[in-house]
Design a protein around this motif. Structure first.
Motif, PDB file in Angstrom:
ATOM      1  N   LYS A  50     -73.812 -65.072 -11.738  1.00  0.00           N
ATOM      2  CA  LYS A  50     -72.539 -65.756 -11.923  1.00  0.00           C
ATOM      3  C   LYS A  50     -71.482 -65.065 -11.079  1.00  0.00           C
ATOM      4  O   LYS A  50     -71.407 -63.836 -11.037  1.00  0.00           O
ATOM      5  CB  LYS A  50     -72.141 -65.735 -13.400  1.00  0.00           C
ATOM      6  CG  LYS A  50     -70.842 -66.498 -13.679  1.00  0.00           C
ATOM      7  CD  LYS A  50     -70.479 -66.452 -15.159  1.00  0.00           C
ATOM      8  CE  LYS A  50     -69.149 -67.154 -15.405  1.00  0.00           C
ATOM      9  NZ  LYS A  50     -68.712 -67.088 -16.818  1.00  0.00           N
ATOM     10  N   ASP A  51     -70.667 -65.848 -10.395  1.00  0.00           N
ATOM     11  CA  ASP A  51     -69.609 -65.318  -9.538  1.00  0.00           C
ATOM     12  C   ASP A  51     -68.346 -66.133  -9.793  1.00  0.00           C
ATOM     13  O   ASP A  51     -68.096 -67.139  -9.137  1.00  0.00           O
ATOM     14  CB  ASP A  51     -70.043 -65.396  -8.068  1.00  0.00           C
ATOM     15  CG  ASP A  51     -69.022 -64.777  -7.126  1.00  0.00           C
ATOM     16  OD1 ASP A  51     -68.113 -64.085  -7.620  1.00  0.00           O
ATOM     17  OD2 ASP A  51     -69.116 -64.992  -5.897  1.00  0.00           O
TER      18      ASP A  51
ATOM     19  N   ASN B 164     -66.252 -68.906 -11.170  1.00  0.00           N
ATOM     20  CA  ASN B 164     -66.628 -70.248 -11.627  1.00  0.00           C
ATOM     21  C   ASN B 164     -67.760 -70.837 -10.788  1.00  0.00           C
ATOM     22  O   ASN B 164     -67.960 -72.047 -10.753  1.00  0.00           O
ATOM     23  CB  ASN B 164     -65.415 -71.184 -11.600  1.00  0.00           C
ATOM     24  CG  ASN B 164     -64.867 -71.394 -10.199  1.00  0.00           C
ATOM     25  OD1 ASN B 164     -65.219 -70.660  -9.281  1.00  0.00           O
ATOM     26  ND2 ASN B 164     -63.995 -72.377 -10.040  1.00  0.00           N
ATOM     27  N   SER B 165     -68.491 -69.940 -10.124  1.00  0.00           N
ATOM     28  CA  SER B 165     -69.610 -70.361  -9.274  1.00  0.00           C
ATOM     29  C   SER B 165     -70.863 -69.577  -9.634  1.00  0.00           C
ATOM     30  O   SER B 165     -70.821 -68.596 -10.369  1.00  0.00           O
ATOM     31  CB  SER B 165     -69.277 -70.147  -7.793  1.00  0.00           C
ATOM     32  OG  SER B 165     -68.134 -70.892  -7.408  1.00  0.00           O
TER      33      SER B 165
ATOM     34  N   LYS C 279     -73.747 -70.379  -2.493  1.00  0.00           N
ATOM     35  CA  LYS C 279     -72.754 -70.337  -3.557  1.00  0.00           C
ATOM     36  C   LYS C 279     -72.411 -71.760  -3.975  1.00  0.00           C
ATOM     37  O   LYS C 279     -72.058 -72.603  -3.144  1.00  0.00           O
ATOM     38  CB  LYS C 279     -71.496 -69.606  -3.084  1.00  0.00           C
ATOM     39  CG  LYS C 279     -70.486 -69.315  -4.184  1.00  0.00           C
ATOM     40  CD  LYS C 279     -69.360 -68.427  -3.660  1.00  0.00           C
ATOM     41  CE  LYS C 279     -68.402 -68.046  -4.767  1.00  0.00           C
ATOM     42  NZ  LYS C 279     -67.326 -67.137  -4.287  1.00  0.00           N
ATOM     43  N   MET C 280     -72.532 -72.034  -5.276  1.00  0.00           N
ATOM     44  CA  MET C 280     -72.260 -73.379  -5.787  1.00  0.00           C
ATOM     45  C   MET C 280     -71.432 -73.298  -7.063  1.00  0.00           C
ATOM     46  O   MET C 280     -71.663 -72.438  -7.918  1.00  0.00           O
ATOM     47  CB  MET C 280     -73.582 -74.108  -6.082  1.00  0.00           C
ATOM     48  CG  MET C 280     -74.437 -74.368  -4.856  1.00  0.00           C
ATOM     49  SD  MET C 280     -75.933 -75.329  -5.230  1.00  0.00           S
ATOM     50  CE  MET C 280     -76.992 -74.041  -5.910  1.00  0.00           C
ATOM     51  N   LYS C 281     -70.463 -74.182  -7.190  1.00  0.00           N
ATOM     52  CA  LYS C 281     -69.683 -74.273  -8.431  1.00  0.00           C
ATOM     53  C   LYS C 281     -70.563 -74.881  -9.520  1.00  0.00           C
ATOM     54  O   LYS C 281     -71.455 -75.676  -9.243  1.00  0.00           O
ATOM     55  CB  LYS C 281     -68.438 -75.135  -8.224  1.00  0.00           C
ATOM     56  CG  LYS C 281     -67.384 -74.476  -7.355  1.00  0.00           C
ATOM     57  CD  LYS C 281     -66.108 -75.303  -7.300  1.00  0.00           C
ATOM     58  CE  LYS C 281     -65.029 -74.592  -6.499  1.00  0.00           C
ATOM     59  NZ  LYS C 281     -63.759 -75.374  -6.458  1.00  0.00           N
ATOM     60  N   TYR C 282     -70.285 -74.487 -10.763  1.00  0.00           N
ATOM     61  CA  TYR C 282     -71.116 -74.981 -11.861  1.00  0.00           C
ATOM     62  C   TYR C 282     -70.300 -75.798 -12.860  1.00  0.00           C
ATOM     63  O   TYR C 282     -69.109 -75.566 -13.052  1.00  0.00           O
ATOM     64  CB  TYR C 282     -71.823 -73.821 -12.574  1.00  0.00           C
ATOM     65  CG  TYR C 282     -70.926 -72.959 -13.444  1.00  0.00           C
ATOM     66  CD1 TYR C 282     -70.656 -73.316 -14.770  1.00  0.00           C
ATOM     67  CD2 TYR C 282     -70.373 -71.781 -12.952  1.00  0.00           C
ATOM     68  CE1 TYR C 282     -69.849 -72.525 -15.566  1.00  0.00           C
ATOM     69  CE2 TYR C 282     -69.563 -70.995 -13.748  1.00  0.00           C
ATOM     70  CZ  TYR C 282     -69.304 -71.364 -15.053  1.00  0.00           C
ATOM     71  OH  TYR C 282     -68.498 -70.589 -15.840  1.00  0.00           O
TER      72      TYR C 282
ATOM     73  N   LEU D 143     -74.871 -77.788 -10.319  1.00  0.00           N
ATOM     74  CA  LEU D 143     -74.442 -76.804  -9.328  1.00  0.00           C
ATOM     75  C   LEU D 143     -74.169 -77.537  -8.027  1.00  0.00           C
ATOM     76  O   LEU D 143     -75.048 -78.240  -7.521  1.00  0.00           O
ATOM     77  CB  LEU D 143     -75.525 -75.743  -9.120  1.00  0.00           C
ATOM     78  CG  LEU D 143     -75.952 -74.931 -10.354  1.00  0.00           C
ATOM     79  CD1 LEU D 143     -77.144 -74.051 -10.015  1.00  0.00           C
ATOM     80  CD2 LEU D 143     -74.809 -74.090 -10.868  1.00  0.00           C
ATOM     81  N   GLU D 144     -72.966 -77.360  -7.487  1.00  0.00           N
ATOM     82  CA  GLU D 144     -72.586 -78.080  -6.260  1.00  0.00           C
ATOM     83  C   GLU D 144     -72.001 -77.125  -5.234  1.00  0.00           C
ATOM     84  O   GLU D 144     -71.067 -76.371  -5.540  1.00  0.00           O
ATOM     85  CB  GLU D 144     -71.575 -79.183  -6.572  1.00  0.00           C
ATOM     86  CG  GLU D 144     -72.167 -80.374  -7.303  1.00  0.00           C
ATOM     87  CD  GLU D 144     -71.179 -81.521  -7.426  1.00  0.00           C
ATOM     88  OE1 GLU D 144     -69.984 -81.300  -7.164  1.00  0.00           O
ATOM     89  OE2 GLU D 144     -71.607 -82.629  -7.773  1.00  0.00           O
ATOM     90  N   GLY D 145     -72.564 -77.169  -4.027  1.00  0.00           N
ATOM     91  CA  GLY D 145     -72.034 -76.414  -2.899  1.00  0.00           C
ATOM     92  C   GLY D 145     -71.705 -77.351  -1.749  1.00  0.00           C
ATOM     93  O   GLY D 145     -71.773 -78.575  -1.888  1.00  0.00           O
TER      94      GLY D 145
ATOM     95  N   LYS E  37     -76.922 -79.441  -3.794  1.00  0.00           N
ATOM     96  CA  LYS E  37     -76.623 -79.904  -5.154  1.00  0.00           C
ATOM     97  C   LYS E  37     -77.877 -79.747  -5.998  1.00  0.00           C
ATOM     98  O   LYS E  37     -78.963 -80.182  -5.613  1.00  0.00           O
ATOM     99  CB  LYS E  37     -76.177 -81.367  -5.154  1.00  0.00           C
ATOM    100  CG  LYS E  37     -75.754 -81.864  -6.531  1.00  0.00           C
ATOM    101  CD  LYS E  37     -75.154 -83.265  -6.450  1.00  0.00           C
ATOM    102  CE  LYS E  37     -74.644 -83.711  -7.811  1.00  0.00           C
ATOM    103  NZ  LYS E  37     -74.019 -85.058  -7.747  1.00  0.00           N
TER     104      LYS E  37
END
Length: 240
Positions: free
Chosen positions: A35-36, A38-39, A54-57, A70-72, A76
């Protein structure tokens, strides 16, 4: 596009919802994921140097499904759990790193099955060993329990036969997995029922405390009763 179906080894819908709502549980099923903010950062194997994506969750919990998205910029990924009679997960990926993601797809499915089963076994063991009566004395435990619950009834009673009044009340709401009943007035009592089974009690009446169901027979007078419904995953006490 990659897609994989994984049958889950448990059928407890409420536990699955509670488990899935914790992002850390899912991250632990994805190799080299962290986890990073909100990603989520995922390191996927490559020919020479592993690639980091790196993808937002986004997590969505609904009545009949749970979903992590998860979207980068170029990727996806979705993990969706369908809460059927036999729950299953669908793992989905599309993007420019399909060949590399393919290498970890089977491992994600395997870890998902193993971890949710392991956590469920531990949960059931903790639940069997939990002394809920002792915890009902704790204001902090009761406050947390009420915060996670839905109030379904408030009423005032004046009775010389409290047990009959409670049995009638419980029968009216036995479709909920967990009932928490709180009352104060000419005394205090707190009860928990799980799937209709008595699982905890605390009584303070006439200045004396009790954790014995039989002592409800001694309670008489006026009481304001509140009935709450909650999920199985929300009633285990946590460490302070």
């Amino acid at each position: 596009m990659l897609s994989k179906i994984v049958k889950l080894p448990i059928t407890d819908r409420e536990f699955i919802k509670s488990w899935f709502s914790d992002l850390n549980n899912i991250i632990n099923c994805i190799p080299s994921a962290l986890k990073d903010g909100n990603s989520v950062l995922i390191e996927i194997p490559s020919v020479i140097i592993n690639k980091k994506i790196k993808m937002k969750y986004y997590i969505r919990i609904d009545k009949n499904f749970c979903q992590l998205t998860l979207e980068g910029k170029e990727d996806k990924m979705k993990i969706t759990v369908i809460l059927d009679d036999e729950p299953f997960a669908q793992i989905y990926y599309e993007g420019n790193n399909e060949a590399n993601f393919y290498k970890i797809f089977d491992e994600i499915g395997r870890k998902l099955k193993e971890k949710i089963y392991f956590d469920y076994v531990n949960y059931k063991e903790n639940f069997r060993n939990a002394n809920l009566s002792e915890h009902l004395k704790s204001i902090s435990f009761v406050t947390k329990l009420v915060a996670k619950s839905k109030l379904i009834l408030e009423k005032e009673i004046n009775t010389n036969d409290l047990i009959s009044s409670l049995e009638e009340l419980i029968a009216s709401y036995n479709n909920y997995p967990v009932l928490y009943i709180s009352a104060y007035g000419d005394g205090i009592f707190r009860l928990i029922f799980v799937n209709g089974e008595f699982r905890g009690i605390y009584i303070n009446y006439g200045g004396k405390e009790s954790y014995v169901e039989e002592d409800l027979k001694n309670l008489k007078g006026k009481f304001k009763i509140s009935v709450y419904a909650t999920k199985l995953g929300d009633i285990l006490p946590t460490e302070e």
